[in-house]
Design a protein around this motif. Sequence first.
Motif, PDB file in Angstrom:
ATOM      1  N   TYR A  20       4.529  41.501  48.691  1.00  0.00           N
ATOM      2  CA  TYR A  20       4.057  41.484  47.300  1.00  0.00           C
ATOM      3  C   TYR A  20       5.175  41.041  46.352  1.00  0.00           C
ATOM      4  O   TYR A  20       4.960  40.212  45.463  1.00  0.00           O
ATOM      5  N   LYS A  46       5.261  37.850  44.054  1.00  0.00           N
ATOM      6  CA  LYS A  46       5.334  38.071  42.602  1.00  0.00           C
ATOM      7  C   LYS A  46       6.418  37.211  41.983  1.00  0.00           C
ATOM      8  O   LYS A  46       6.221  36.588  40.923  1.00  0.00           O
ATOM      9  N   LEU A  79      -1.885  40.770  43.571  1.00  0.00           N
ATOM     10  CA  LEU A  79      -0.987  40.108  42.626  1.00  0.00           C
ATOM     11  C   LEU A  79      -1.737  39.116  41.745  1.00  0.00           C
ATOM     12  O   LEU A  79      -1.499  39.052  40.528  1.00  0.00           O
TER      13      LEU A  79
END
Length: 251
Positions: A97, A101, A136
């Motif tokens: 993640y 990101k 996300l």
Amino acid sequence: METKTFNMAYSYPEEVEKAKKENWPVLLPVGTIEYHSSICPYGCDALVAKGIMEKIGEKMDCMILPTVWYGVSSYAVGGPEKNTINMDVDIFEGYIYNILKSLLWSGFRNINILICHQTEEILPTAAACIKAGKKLTFEFLEQTKGYGWWGKNENKEFYQNLSATNNPWNWIRVFNGSPKRLGLLGDHAGIEECSALEYLYPGSIKLERLNDCDDWFTETAKEMSREHGEERISKAVDELVATIKEYRPCL
């Protein structure tokens, strides 16, 4: 075909900004450090994913990210005594993640993950990557367009106008090396993995050590060949290249 593909770990801002501006595919190989019997290296899954991504980079301009070596190996093949390094799936998801990101907020919109571990559709590694990407994407849309962005009247034709070149659901895509999609038939240190690895990294398979263990899953390894590996890998590369070229984002 000569391309301008590069690995981000060895690059500089000039190259990275060019890739971003021209919407190059960003390729993230994901694998594990897992016991693969006495004949196959621990990094087999990651090495195959890395090798495929590098082959893709020979056919089109790409930015290849450093390989994610540590993953959700599990202890299905052997316990900790076999020296497998296993990551908790929730921790792994958080790790992926944060990589995604950083890329998304940097401005990249064509991020492609390839997993060559547990190729049976959606198992923990693939599930973690898919969830991280979708979570996300929704967060990013809410933060940049505001809560209720989809329900606003200006977006009433959202799905009618959702072309492949401007589709937020395609900003982050996860490819699993499954037989259905890429033709990478699943085994574990058998003919398929050994052939793939030997094609990508000649000399990496130690068939002379086959009798050092009695692992049932290596029974077909003696039939492996670079030619078989080339056939399988080439098919997977062509399929991925075609799919990635189909989607070129408009920023």
